[in-house]
Scaffold this active site. Structure first.
Site, PDB file in Angstrom:
ATOM      1  N   GLN A  31       0.826  -1.207   0.000  1.00  9.74           N
ATOM      2  CA  GLN A  31       0.000   0.000   0.000  1.00  9.74           C
ATOM      3  C   GLN A  31       0.861   1.258   0.000  1.00  9.74           C
ATOM      4  O   GLN A  31       2.061   1.211   0.275  1.00  9.74           O
ATOM      5  CB  GLN A  31      -0.904   0.002   1.254  1.00  9.74           C
ATOM      6  CG  GLN A  31      -0.146  -0.197   2.561  1.00  9.74           C
ATOM      7  CD  GLN A  31      -0.912  -0.984   3.606  1.00  9.74           C
ATOM      8  OE1 GLN A  31      -2.126  -1.099   3.530  1.00  9.74           O
ATOM      9  NE2 GLN A  31      -0.214  -1.516   4.594  1.00  9.74           N
ATOM     10  N   GLU A 106       1.036  -8.229  11.595  1.00 12.83           N
ATOM     11  CA  GLU A 106       0.840  -7.074  10.697  1.00 12.83           C
ATOM     12  C   GLU A 106       1.414  -7.466   9.335  1.00 12.83           C
ATOM     13  O   GLU A 106       2.564  -7.896   9.250  1.00 12.83           O
ATOM     14  CB  GLU A 106       1.549  -5.853  11.303  1.00 12.83           C
ATOM     15  CG  GLU A 106       1.828  -4.704  10.357  1.00 12.83           C
ATOM     16  CD  GLU A 106       0.595  -4.055   9.725  1.00 12.83           C
ATOM     17  OE1 GLU A 106      -0.251  -3.531  10.466  1.00 12.83           O
ATOM     18  OE2 GLU A 106       0.508  -4.090   8.481  1.00 12.83           O
ATOM     19  N   GLY A 138      -2.671 -11.849   8.339  1.00 10.12           N
ATOM     20  CA  GLY A 138      -3.442 -12.315   9.497  1.00 10.12           C
ATOM     21  C   GLY A 138      -4.374 -13.465   9.139  1.00 10.12           C
ATOM     22  O   GLY A 138      -4.620 -14.360   9.966  1.00 10.12           O
ATOM     23  N   ASP A 155      -7.616  -5.125  14.228  1.00 13.72           N
ATOM     24  CA  ASP A 155      -7.459  -3.671  14.071  1.00 13.72           C
ATOM     25  C   ASP A 155      -6.922  -3.449  12.657  1.00 13.72           C
ATOM     26  O   ASP A 155      -5.742  -3.190  12.446  1.00 13.72           O
ATOM     27  CB  ASP A 155      -6.467  -3.194  15.138  1.00 13.72           C
ATOM     28  CG  ASP A 155      -6.201  -1.706  15.075  1.00 13.72           C
ATOM     29  OD1 ASP A 155      -6.746  -1.022  14.189  1.00 13.72           O
ATOM     30  OD2 ASP A 155      -5.410  -1.230  15.908  1.00 13.72           O
ATOM     31  N   THR A 157      -7.296  -2.448   8.277  1.00  9.20           N
ATOM     32  CA  THR A 157      -7.784  -1.468   7.320  1.00  9.20           C
ATOM     33  C   THR A 157      -9.190  -1.896   6.894  1.00  9.20           C
ATOM     34  O   THR A 157      -9.711  -2.916   7.351  1.00  9.20           O
ATOM     35  CB  THR A 157      -6.841  -1.412   6.102  1.00  9.20           C
ATOM     36  OG1 THR A 157      -6.501  -2.759   5.748  1.00  9.20           O
ATOM     37  CG2 THR A 157      -5.568  -0.680   6.418  1.00  9.20           C
ATOM     38  N   ASP A 158      -9.792  -1.135   5.990  1.00 11.66           N
ATOM     39  CA  ASP A 158     -11.164  -1.413   5.566  1.00 11.66           C
ATOM     40  C   ASP A 158     -11.223  -2.661   4.671  1.00 11.66           C
ATOM     41  O   ASP A 158     -10.191  -3.168   4.258  1.00 11.66           O
ATOM     42  CB  ASP A 158     -11.719  -0.176   4.830  1.00 11.66           C
ATOM     43  CG  ASP A 158     -11.836   1.001   5.791  1.00 11.66           C
ATOM     44  OD1 ASP A 158     -12.014   0.757   6.996  1.00 11.66           O
ATOM     45  OD2 ASP A 158     -11.734   2.154   5.340  1.00 11.66           O
ATOM     46  N   PRO A 162      -5.348  -5.231   1.167  1.00 14.64           N
ATOM     47  CA  PRO A 162      -4.855  -6.328   2.013  1.00 14.64           C
ATOM     48  C   PRO A 162      -5.816  -6.704   3.144  1.00 14.64           C
ATOM     49  O   PRO A 162      -5.787  -7.822   3.650  1.00 14.64           O
ATOM     50  CB  PRO A 162      -3.535  -5.772   2.576  1.00 14.64           C
ATOM     51  CG  PRO A 162      -3.550  -4.299   2.333  1.00 14.64           C
ATOM     52  CD  PRO A 162      -4.449  -4.062   1.158  1.00 14.64           C
TER      53      PRO A 162
HETATM   54  N1  SAM Z   1      -7.202   2.121  13.292  1.00 11.84           N
HETATM   55  C1  SAM Z   1      -7.171   1.933  11.904  1.00 11.84           C
HETATM   56  C2  SAM Z   1      -8.450   2.123  11.174  1.00 11.84           C
HETATM   57  O1  SAM Z   1      -9.478   1.555  11.568  1.00 11.84           O
HETATM   58  O2  SAM Z   1      -8.436   2.870  10.210  1.00 11.84           O
HETATM   59  C3  SAM Z   1      -6.429   0.699  11.522  1.00 11.84           C
HETATM   60  C4  SAM Z   1      -4.991   0.983  11.767  1.00 11.84           C
HETATM   61  S1  SAM Z   1      -3.766  -0.174  11.424  1.00 11.84           S
HETATM   62  C5  SAM Z   1      -2.575   0.903  10.731  1.00 11.84           C
HETATM   63  C6  SAM Z   1      -4.340  -1.203  10.117  1.00 11.84           C
HETATM   64  C7  SAM Z   1      -3.257  -2.163   9.656  1.00 11.84           C
HETATM   65  O3  SAM Z   1      -3.835  -3.368   9.181  1.00 11.84           O
HETATM   66  C8  SAM Z   1      -2.386  -1.635   8.522  1.00 11.84           C
HETATM   67  O4  SAM Z   1      -1.104  -1.337   9.007  1.00 11.84           O
HETATM   68  C9  SAM Z   1      -2.361  -2.780   7.489  1.00 11.84           C
HETATM   69  O5  SAM Z   1      -1.084  -2.999   6.932  1.00 11.84           O
HETATM   70  C10 SAM Z   1      -2.834  -3.947   8.347  1.00 11.84           C
HETATM   71  N2  SAM Z   1      -3.426  -5.043   7.568  1.00 11.84           N
HETATM   72  C11 SAM Z   1      -4.246  -4.952   6.496  1.00 11.84           C
HETATM   73  N3  SAM Z   1      -4.542  -6.175   6.040  1.00 11.84           N
HETATM   74  C12 SAM Z   1      -3.898  -7.072   6.834  1.00 11.84           C
HETATM   75  C13 SAM Z   1      -3.820  -8.486   6.842  1.00 11.84           C
HETATM   76  N4  SAM Z   1      -4.456  -9.226   5.948  1.00 11.84           N
HETATM   77  N5  SAM Z   1      -3.070  -9.072   7.821  1.00 11.84           N
HETATM   78  C14 SAM Z   1      -2.418  -8.320   8.754  1.00 11.84           C
HETATM   79  N6  SAM Z   1      -2.454  -6.970   8.767  1.00 11.84           N
HETATM   80  C15 SAM Z   1      -3.185  -6.356   7.822  1.00 11.84           C
END
Ligand code: SAM
Length: 282
Positions: A31, A106, A138, A155, A157-158, A162
């Site tokens: 990303q 992560e 994850g 916690d 992303t949308d 990923p």
């Molecule tokens: N608080 C935030 C929100 O709701 O907007 C989320 C913050 S945190 C930075 C989200 C993290 O999820 C990102 O760093 C992203 O790289 C991670 N992420 C996304 N898909 C993932 C996956 N399949 N496995 C593990 N981590 C993932």
């Protein structure tokens, strides 16, 4: 110079931040990662153009994603955190001496490195000795776990890019298997306000309900997330977040929190009628 960062909150509504400095930009394997210094919200982290964390309002999200399950079952010792690369969720978890082990999975190591450099406010506790960092998907990680955790916090992303796999039935089923018999699953549940987000929230809720005997939704006011009205899901094999809340035990811990308190815990499960309708028709 009059720089603004703008995020689309719906196809027809936008939210803008006055930017003082664009501190970092890069595209990782997964990303686009940016950090901006803003006037109103301090430093903000964006991924693919969407705000993840701001220094000014991150306390609301991290208080609510951590202290609600921790007050529901104070004997939680083993926690799995998925996503959460900014470190704010782990920071709140490390405040509980009772927690023995925190595994954080992560997908994008670069997010963690960037947050350690630019957002120490959230990332500083990632070096706590109880924390093990895994840089992998994850979805794949939970497939390999069984009966291993008291609490899983998603916690992410949308539900696109990923993060898409973390909103699927397969993922929730594997979370159920990865939790022990008193396990709790908490996830960020999107906003109920704009149509597209609400559909994502309904899909997630319906899928979780299919696995867990207890499945509830609670809310918080987060100014920089779309509409400012944000939901979390709490699903559990045993504990009910209101009936099993032991306010005296949590208050005796003496944790100072800027948003969470045990009265708000109960109130956060009282949902507006339009949200109740969305959940009934999920
Ligand atoms: N608080 C935030 C929100 O709701 O907007 C989320 C913050 S945190 C930075 C989200 C993290 O999820 C990102 O760093 C992203 O790289 C991670 N992420 C996304 N898909 C993932 C996956 N399949 N496995 C593990 N981590 C993932």
């Amino acid at each position: 110079m009059n720089l603004w960062f703008t995020e689309d909150h719906s196809p027809y509504a936008r939210f803008s931040f006055r930017v003082e400095e664009h501190l970092y930009t890069a595209t990782s394997e997964f990303q686009k990662i940016d950090v901006f210094q803003t006037t109103e919200f301090g430093r903000i982290l964006t991924l693919d153009g969407y705000v993840m964390v701001t220094e000014k309002d991150e306390f609301i999200y991290h208080d609510m994603i951590v202290h609600v399950p921790m007050a529901t079952n104070p004997s939680i010792q083993k926690v799995l955190v998925i996503g959460a690369g900014d470190g704010g969720t782990v920071r709140e978890l490390t405040r509980y001496p009772s927690i023995k082990k925190i595994d954080m999975v992560e997908i994008d190591e670069q997010v963690v490195k960037v947050c350690q450099e630019f957002l120490p406010q959230t990332a500083a506790q990632l070096t706590d000795p109880r924390v093990t960092l895994y840089f992998e998907d994850g979805l794949k990680f939970v497939r390999q776990q069984e009966n291993a955790y008291d609490l899983i916090i998603v916690d992410s992303t949308d539900p696109f890019g990923p993060g898409e796999g973390l909103f699927t039935k397969e993922f929730y089923g594997n979370c159920y298997k990865a939790l022990n018999e008193q396990g709790i699953l908490v996830n960020q549940h999107e906003s109920p306000f704009y149509a597209e987000d609400a559909r994502g929230m309904q899909r997630a809720h319906k899928s979780i309900m299919g696995f867990f005997p207890v499945s509830k939704v609670y809310q918080a006011h987060i100014p920089t997330y779309p509409s400012g009205h944000w939901l979390f899901g709490l699903a559990s094999k045993k504990y009910d977040p209101i009936e099993d809340l032991d306010s005296d035990a949590w208050n005796a811990l003496g944790l100072q929190t800027k948003y969470y308190n045990t009265k708000l815990h109960v109130g956060s499960f009282a949902l507006p009628n339009y949200v109740k309708e969305l959940l009934i028709h999920a």
